[in-house]
Write a protein that holds these residues in place. Structure first.
Motif, PDB file in Angstrom:
ATOM      1  N   GLY A  67       0.955  -1.293   0.034  1.00  0.00           N
ATOM      2  CA  GLY A  67       0.023  -0.022  -0.011  1.00  0.00           C
ATOM      3  C   GLY A  67       0.803   1.228  -0.066  1.00  0.00           C
ATOM      4  O   GLY A  67       0.765   2.157  -0.927  1.00  0.00           O
ATOM      5  N   VAL A  68       1.734   1.260   0.997  1.00  0.00           N
ATOM      6  CA  VAL A  68       2.711   2.531   0.984  1.00  0.00           C
ATOM      7  C   VAL A  68       3.613   2.718  -0.247  1.00  0.00           C
ATOM      8  O   VAL A  68       3.592   3.946  -0.759  1.00  0.00           O
ATOM      9  CB  VAL A  68       3.398   2.457   2.350  1.00  0.00           C
ATOM     10  N   SER A  69       4.033   1.690  -0.607  1.00  0.00           N
ATOM     11  CA  SER A  69       4.802   1.781  -1.797  1.00  0.00           C
ATOM     12  C   SER A  69       4.326   1.849  -3.004  1.00  0.00           C
ATOM     13  O   SER A  69       4.672   2.874  -3.684  1.00  0.00           O
ATOM     14  CB  SER A  69       5.716   0.304  -1.994  1.00  0.00           C
ATOM     15  N   PHE A  70       3.091   1.693  -3.145  1.00  0.00           N
ATOM     16  CA  PHE A  70       2.311   1.944  -4.539  1.00  0.00           C
ATOM     17  C   PHE A  70       1.713   3.156  -4.285  1.00  0.00           C
ATOM     18  O   PHE A  70       1.571   3.833  -5.244  1.00  0.00           O
ATOM     19  CB  PHE A  70       1.013   1.005  -4.659  1.00  0.00           C
ATOM     20  N   SER A  71       1.547   3.771  -3.112  1.00  0.00           N
ATOM     21  CA  SER A  71       1.124   5.285  -3.184  1.00  0.00           C
ATOM     22  C   SER A  71       2.245   6.188  -3.400  1.00  0.00           C
ATOM     23  O   SER A  71       1.857   7.111  -4.056  1.00  0.00           O
ATOM     24  CB  SER A  71       0.587   5.594  -1.635  1.00  0.00           C
TER      25      SER A  71
END
Length: 304
Positions: A245-249
């Protein structure tokens, strides 16, 4: 036309839907502080393996001092402060309502971006903000008929359908996420998104580790680690949250405008309704569904 950024933002929304449900369940079993620290430790291990394969190094040794400072500050505000408030909100008012309030993160992002990045709000932004607040109000407020002692008539007053403390916790989570996103964008530049996320995760581990130490929660942490059922949920949430989630954001804000990315990520309140009904057996009325839809529409208008 390349829609990589938009697709990354959509996947982020899906990942956050999964992780919010997993962490709500785990938080109710072992506490939000334990969940926060354990999930970041698990995520850091996943990052180390992934970046070793993708970049040839298990740790972001090639990040400069200035990038480290901005991303570390982002991790402190986003992971430690923001997420701790959000995860406690999951326990108090549930993941669905918490994530609906989190739809305020894009407007908060715009305000913070004005001071840090010099972005200016347009009239359409103000309209979008008003609609967003209207949608959220439909969900968290209700009409309550209460008899006033000593009076024969019944007065109607507007009261919260959920604990006020939980609402403020979720608002704090939204503010933390917004600030973290702006600081991440400023500090990351064209650096690898997964390595940048690893720096933020490391900061979160240090922050939550100190909290566990000073609050005397080490025994409770050990108890959480021994809870197999909770650990399964935390591991699932770790993969879809602080890792994917954080990386794709961050990938999303690298490849498209931050406003577009934030808008797409804000569809979590809509995505979370079906699993809330099917898994947690929550009853969702029409007003709440309409409120969720209006909220997402408002956020969309905010960035037109």
């Amino acid at each position: 036309m390349n829609y990589f950024g938009e697709i990354a933002a959509l996947l982020t929304a899906v990942f956050w839907t999964v992780t919010s449900m997993a962490f709500e369940s785990a938080g109710k079993k072992v506490g939000s502080l334990s969940v926060n620290l354990i999930r970041l430790v698990i995520a850091f291990g996943i990052y180390a393996v992934y970046t070793q394969i993708s970049r040839g190094m298990w740790f972001p040794f090639d990040a400069g001092l200035e990038r480290w400072l901005w991303l570390a500050l982002s991790g402190l505000i986003g992971f430690v402060i923001g997420d701790l408030l959000l995860f406690q909100a999951f326990v108090v008012i549930g993941a669905r309502v918490s994530m609906l309030i989190m739809a305020l993160a894009p407007p908060f992002t715009a305000f913070i971006s004005y001071f840090i990045l010099g972005e200016v709000l347009s009239p359409m932004n103000w309209i979008g903000m008003a609609i967003t607040l209207t949608g959220i109000s439909l969900v968290i407020l209700k009409r309550d008929n209460k008899a006033i002692e000593g009076e024969e008539k019944i007065r109607k007053r507007l009261t919260s359908a959920y604990p006020i403390s939980g609402i403020f916790l979720a608002l704090g989570g939204a503010l933390g996420q917004a600030t973290g996103l702006v600081l991440s964008k400023k500090g990351m530049g064209d650096y690898d998104a997964f390595a940048a996320s690893q720096i933020r995760v490391l900061t979160g581990i240090v922050g939550f580790g100190l909290m566990v130490l000073f609050m005397g929660r080490f025994r409770r942490l050990l108890s959480a680690v021994k809870d197999l059922s909770a650990m399964k949920r935390i591991t699932l949430g770790s993969v879809f949250g602080p890792f994917l989630g954080v990386s794709f954001s961050l990938l999303s804000i690298q490849h498209t405008k931050a406003g577009i990315a934030a808008t797409i990520m804000a569809i979590v309140p809509v995505l979370i309704i079906p699993p809330a009904i099917l898994i947690f057996k929550e009853r969702v009325n029409k007003k709440e569904i309409i409120g969720a839809v209006i909220t997402v529409i408002g956020v969309g208008l905010f960035f037109l």
